[in-house]
Design a protein around this motif. Structure first.
Motif, PDB file in Angstrom:
ATOM      1  N   ASP A   1       9.817 -74.586   0.330  1.00 55.14           N
ATOM      2  CA  ASP A   1      10.926 -74.320  -0.575  1.00 55.14           C
ATOM      3  C   ASP A   1      10.581 -73.260  -1.611  1.00 55.14           C
ATOM      4  O   ASP A   1      11.461 -72.532  -2.088  1.00 55.14           O
ATOM      5  CB  ASP A   1      11.377 -75.598  -1.267  1.00 55.14           C
ATOM      6  CG  ASP A   1      10.242 -76.370  -1.908  1.00 55.14           C
ATOM      7  OD1 ASP A   1       9.109 -76.295  -1.394  1.00 55.14           O
ATOM      8  OD2 ASP A   1      10.485 -77.065  -2.915  1.00 55.14           O
TER       9      ASP A   1
ATOM     10  N   GLU B   1      12.718 -70.021  -2.599  1.00 52.59           N
ATOM     11  CA  GLU B   1      13.104 -69.802  -3.994  1.00 52.59           C
ATOM     12  C   GLU B   1      12.615 -68.443  -4.494  1.00 52.59           C
ATOM     13  O   GLU B   1      13.313 -67.760  -5.252  1.00 52.59           O
ATOM     14  CB  GLU B   1      12.545 -70.915  -4.879  1.00 52.59           C
ATOM     15  CG  GLU B   1      13.254 -72.246  -4.721  1.00 52.59           C
ATOM     16  CD  GLU B   1      14.725 -72.152  -5.108  1.00 52.59           C
ATOM     17  OE1 GLU B   1      15.038 -71.495  -6.129  1.00 52.59           O
ATOM     18  OE2 GLU B   1      15.566 -72.718  -4.388  1.00 52.59           O
TER      19      GLU B   1
ATOM     20  N   LYS C   1       7.248 -73.249 -10.585  1.00 51.91           N
ATOM     21  CA  LYS C   1       8.205 -72.298 -10.002  1.00 51.91           C
ATOM     22  C   LYS C   1       7.920 -70.860 -10.441  1.00 51.91           C
ATOM     23  O   LYS C   1       7.804 -69.969  -9.587  1.00 51.91           O
ATOM     24  CB  LYS C   1       9.637 -72.697 -10.352  1.00 51.91           C
ATOM     25  CG  LYS C   1      10.671 -71.780  -9.722  1.00 51.91           C
ATOM     26  CD  LYS C   1      12.089 -72.236 -10.024  1.00 51.91           C
ATOM     27  CE  LYS C   1      13.114 -71.272  -9.435  1.00 51.91           C
ATOM     28  NZ  LYS C   1      14.511 -71.700  -9.737  1.00 51.91           N
TER      29      LYS C   1
END
Length: 379
Positions: free
Chosen positions: A59, A63, A104
């Motif tokens: 993921d 992203e 992130k």
């Protein structure tokens, strides 16, 4: 996730279309990589850390691609290449278990600088110098006006995000290491204008910074959410450990990308060592692997001291850097970036250190590490 086992070798294969597997080997088969039709026998690489070939975190690749599409004009094929490289997933894995809020932007950072590195490498010396100056200015102040270059928007936005979340100490280290990276890129371009390879001591310093490994250390610290105390951060043991990790990872890249670098006229650890010894570059691959094995030996010895005696923040950093080198080797062998230059035979690694690992190599830029190894301290 796969790891090495004491006493066994692990064969790391990359064939044809990108395909990766780790195989436990009952005995070590010496690989025979082929570069431009010539056969080179490569010694085993000493690797004392777990090897991670399956990192998950898909993921984070997706992203990172979405983030890049919002902040750049990259074509879909370029975004697909970033996702295909799996660099964001690998970075998320090595930085785990970090605060999700910090993980992130850390993963996005890796995709930004994979792109940045490619753009700077392909640029002329003058273009690279302009972009590098912009990068340095951005890390001084990400909101300052800078010329529009192919990397300005993504570097600027990512710097804003990291600096906004970083502690004061982390901000200082992020700024310093990224500025070192951009300065080293210019130096690297200047060295490429000289046909003769630089001395290995010069190359080691430039390679460490230009490979962005010093900045990775700062980003890894950021991802832990903890500040390494100043007295530890600047201690010789920590500097030696970090430099060993930086150069081991960078120099593995030199061996993996040797054929590519030779074709494109870039200096490389192999060509630098060949120039110093007066031997053919292809015959010097073994020497390069031996130097990397020495660096990994020093890193392992120093890590044991730091994990035993360091602060919680330092221990978290050391564990992340160990994961980094454990991810980096299979990532390079698996990445489509290097698939075209991979040999059909496996690169074999072993947990048994070289007999002379306790002896510092004849490279002044790194020999000082051995002054701080546990055995030398005890003596």
């Amino acid at each position: 996730m796969a790891g090495t086992s004491p006493g066994n070798a692990v064969a790391v294969r990359c064939r044809g279309p990108p395909k990766f597997e780790l195989q436990e080997a009952d005995h070590v088969q010496r690989p025979r990589p082929v570069f431009h039709g010539q056969v080179v026998t490569v010694t085993e690489l000493y690797f004392p850390f777990p090897v991670h070939s399956e990192v998950g975190h898909e993921d984070y690749d997706r992203e990172a691609a979405k983030w890049l599409s919002r902040h750049s004009d990259l074509q879909q094929a370029q975004l697909d290449a970033i996702v295909g490289s799996r660099v964001a997933a690998a970075t998320a894995f090595l930085a785990s278990p970090a605060n999700p809020e910090l993980l992130k932007p850390t993963a996005v950072w890796s995709a930004v600088y994979l792109l940045t590195d490619d753009v700077l490498e392909a640029a002329s010396g003058e273009q690279a110098a302009i972009m590098a100056a912009c990068g340095q200015r951005i890390w001084d102040d990400p909101d300052a006006p800078v010329p529009n270059t192919p990397i300005t928007a993504v570097v600027q936005q990512n710097a804003r995000e990291l600096l906004a979340l970083a502690t004061p100490a982390q901000r200082q280290r992020l700024r310093a290491t990224h500025q070192q990276y951009f300065a080293a890129i210019v130096t690297e371009h200047l060295l490429e204008t000289v046909k003769q390879p630089p001395p290995v001591e010069v190359y080691a310093g430039v390679r460490e910074a230009a490979s962005i490994m010093t900045a990775i250390s700062a980003v890894v610290e950021f991802a832990t959410g903890m500040d390494i105390p100043e007295h530890e951060y600047h201690s010789p043991h920590v500097r030696a450990f970090s430099q060993a990790a930086h150069l081991a990872a960078s120099w593995v890249n030199d061996v993996v990308a040797f054929a590519k670098d030779v074709r494109e006229g870039h200096h490389n650890l192999v060509t630098v060592l060949a120039h110093r010894s007066g031997r053919d570059a292809r015959a010097t691959v073994d020497d390069a692997v031996a130097v990397i094995s020495s660096a990994l030996y020093a890193m392992n010895e120093l890590s044991q001291v730091l994990l035993r005696e360091g602060s919680p923040a330092l221990r978290a950093y050391v564990r992340s850097m160990i994961r980094l080198v454990g991810v980096f080797i299979p990532w390079q062998l698996h990445s489509p970036r290097y698939a075209a230059v991979q040999a059909d035979e496996p690169l074999t690694i072993t947990r048994t250190p070289p007999a002379d690992a306790h002896v510092p190599p004849d490279i002044a830029a790194i020999a000082w590490w051995w002054d701080h190894l546990p055995v030398r301290d005890a003596a």
